[in-house]
Motif scaffolding. Structure first.
Motif, PDB file in Angstrom:
ATOM      1  N   SER A  86       0.835  -1.198   0.000  1.00  0.00           N
ATOM      2  CA  SER A  86       0.000   0.000   0.000  1.00  0.00           C
ATOM      3  C   SER A  86       0.873   1.253   0.000  1.00  0.00           C
ATOM      4  O   SER A  86       2.067   1.191   0.316  1.00  0.00           O
ATOM      5  CB  SER A  86      -0.902   0.003   1.232  1.00  0.00           C
ATOM      6  N   PRO A  87       0.308   2.408  -0.328  1.00  0.00           N
ATOM      7  CA  PRO A  87       1.113   3.642  -0.333  1.00  0.00           C
ATOM      8  C   PRO A  87       1.752   3.958   1.013  1.00  0.00           C
ATOM      9  O   PRO A  87       2.805   4.617   1.054  1.00  0.00           O
ATOM     10  CB  PRO A  87       0.100   4.722  -0.720  1.00  0.00           C
ATOM     11  N   VAL A 124       4.354  -1.324  -5.621  1.00  0.00           N
ATOM     12  CA  VAL A 124       4.012  -0.350  -4.587  1.00  0.00           C
ATOM     13  C   VAL A 124       2.930   0.535  -5.190  1.00  0.00           C
ATOM     14  O   VAL A 124       3.174   1.284  -6.142  1.00  0.00           O
ATOM     15  CB  VAL A 124       5.234   0.482  -4.159  1.00  0.00           C
ATOM     16  N   PHE A 125       1.732   0.442  -4.658  1.00  0.00           N
ATOM     17  CA  PHE A 125       0.597   1.134  -5.252  1.00  0.00           C
ATOM     18  C   PHE A 125       0.703   2.646  -5.127  1.00  0.00           C
ATOM     19  O   PHE A 125       1.135   3.170  -4.094  1.00  0.00           O
ATOM     20  CB  PHE A 125      -0.701   0.700  -4.554  1.00  0.00           C
ATOM     21  N   THR A 126       0.289   3.335  -6.170  1.00  0.00           N
ATOM     22  CA  THR A 126      -0.029   4.755  -6.043  1.00  0.00           C
ATOM     23  C   THR A 126      -1.391   4.850  -5.344  1.00  0.00           C
ATOM     24  O   THR A 126      -2.119   3.848  -5.252  1.00  0.00           O
ATOM     25  CB  THR A 126      -0.126   5.416  -7.421  1.00  0.00           C
ATOM     26  N   PRO A 127      -1.779   6.021  -4.853  1.00  0.00           N
ATOM     27  CA  PRO A 127      -3.096   6.128  -4.211  1.00  0.00           C
ATOM     28  C   PRO A 127      -4.249   5.675  -5.100  1.00  0.00           C
ATOM     29  O   PRO A 127      -5.177   4.999  -4.634  1.00  0.00           O
ATOM     30  CB  PRO A 127      -3.186   7.618  -3.862  1.00  0.00           C
ATOM     31  N   SER A 128      -4.232   6.026  -6.375  1.00  0.00           N
ATOM     32  CA  SER A 128      -5.335   5.626  -7.259  1.00  0.00           C
ATOM     33  C   SER A 128      -5.326   4.126  -7.513  1.00  0.00           C
ATOM     34  O   SER A 128      -6.394   3.484  -7.581  1.00  0.00           O
ATOM     35  CB  SER A 128      -5.270   6.395  -8.579  1.00  0.00           C
ATOM     36  N   GLU A 129      -4.135   3.546  -7.659  1.00  0.00           N
ATOM     37  CA  GLU A 129      -4.049   2.097  -7.838  1.00  0.00           C
ATOM     38  C   GLU A 129      -4.523   1.366  -6.587  1.00  0.00           C
ATOM     39  O   GLU A 129      -5.177   0.316  -6.671  1.00  0.00           O
ATOM     40  CB  GLU A 129      -2.607   1.700  -8.167  1.00  0.00           C
ATOM     41  N   LEU A 153      -8.488  -1.832  -3.440  1.00  0.00           N
ATOM     42  CA  LEU A 153      -9.455  -1.964  -2.344  1.00  0.00           C
ATOM     43  C   LEU A 153     -10.851  -2.276  -2.866  1.00  0.00           C
ATOM     44  O   LEU A 153     -11.567  -3.112  -2.311  1.00  0.00           O
ATOM     45  CB  LEU A 153      -9.484  -0.681  -1.514  1.00  0.00           C
ATOM     46  N   THR A 154     -11.244  -1.609  -3.937  1.00  0.00           N
ATOM     47  CA  THR A 154     -12.557  -1.861  -4.527  1.00  0.00           C
ATOM     48  C   THR A 154     -12.653  -3.295  -5.035  1.00  0.00           C
ATOM     49  O   THR A 154     -13.665  -3.980  -4.842  1.00  0.00           O
ATOM     50  CB  THR A 154     -12.829  -0.878  -5.672  1.00  0.00           C
ATOM     51  N   THR A 155     -11.582  -3.764  -5.670  1.00  0.00           N
ATOM     52  CA  THR A 155     -11.574  -5.118  -6.221  1.00  0.00           C
ATOM     53  C   THR A 155     -11.582  -6.162  -5.112  1.00  0.00           C
ATOM     54  O   THR A 155     -12.317  -7.158  -5.184  1.00  0.00           O
ATOM     55  CB  THR A 155     -10.353  -5.302  -7.137  1.00  0.00           C
TER      56      THR A 155
END
Length: 208
Positions: free
Chosen positions: A82-83, A171-176, A181-183
């Protein structure tokens, strides 16, 4: 042959356990069918002729590459972070034949149909007594998980995974991360009926 890319959480042996039980049940049905005295199948059409058995074996092979020790032995060791630095439950991409997914859905429907016949009910009862489970319900959960519809979020994550090697961390960006999380929430509803998949592997125990 039409294939579909499915995003699956790496749940170690949990998904494969359901698949293995389904394959074993279908092997039992196939043996009973082979031993039928009048050479006619006592099984409903959806389960006859070993079609479902062959399809489930192919699904098992493709899904296994994304899960637990099988993923490790084939080099699928990538992590998702996560970020803010939490290591997340990893999602991995499995490529599955669409016709096999259709057979899985039909098999789950047949196993949950009380009018499917005595042989179907007897096989399920024997399997559930041995494993202390509910394979009919588990087959429906599995079909829901593997047939989860694509969305812009899943397509974003699939592109992200395909742009990296199987051992490369993300390493996710905030949008990724929002897409993740939605998925995960949708996967949780399909597989765990909202009971909550563990989202973070380390530095926390958050569920979603």
């Amino acid at each position: 042959m039409i294939t579909r890319t499915v995003l699956l959480p790496d749940l170690d042996t949990e998904i494969l356990h359901v698949l293995s039980r389904l394959v074993e049940l279908l092997r039992t049905y196939a043996a009973w069918e082979d031993n039928s005295e009048d050479n006619t199948s006592p099984l409903p059409t959806l389960l006859a002729g070993k079609v479902a058995l062959r399809a489930l074996r192919r699904i098992w092979t493709n899904v296994a590459l994304t899960q637990g020790e099988y993923a490790v032995t084939t080099g699928h060791t990538s992590r998702m972070v996560s970020p803010d630095g939490h290591e997340c439950l990893p999602l991995r991409a499995a490529v599955v034949r669409q016709d096999d997914l259709d057979v899985l859905s039909a098999t789950a429907m047949a196993l949950n149909d009380r009018g499917a016949g005595d042989m179907v009910a007897e096989g399920l009862q024997d399997c559930d007594l041995f494993t202390h489970g509910d394979l009919a319900a588990d087959s429906a959960r599995l079909a829901a998980l593997l047939n989860l519809a694509d969305t812009p979020d899943t397509e974003l994550l699939q592109r992200l995974l395909s742009s990296k090697g199987p051992a490369a961390d993300t390493v996710f960006t905030p949008s990724e991360y929002e897409a993740y999380l939605t998925t995960i929430t949708r996967i949780n509803r399909a597989w765990s009926h909202g009971r909550g998949l563990r989202l973070w592997l380390h530095d926390g125990s958050h569920t979603r």
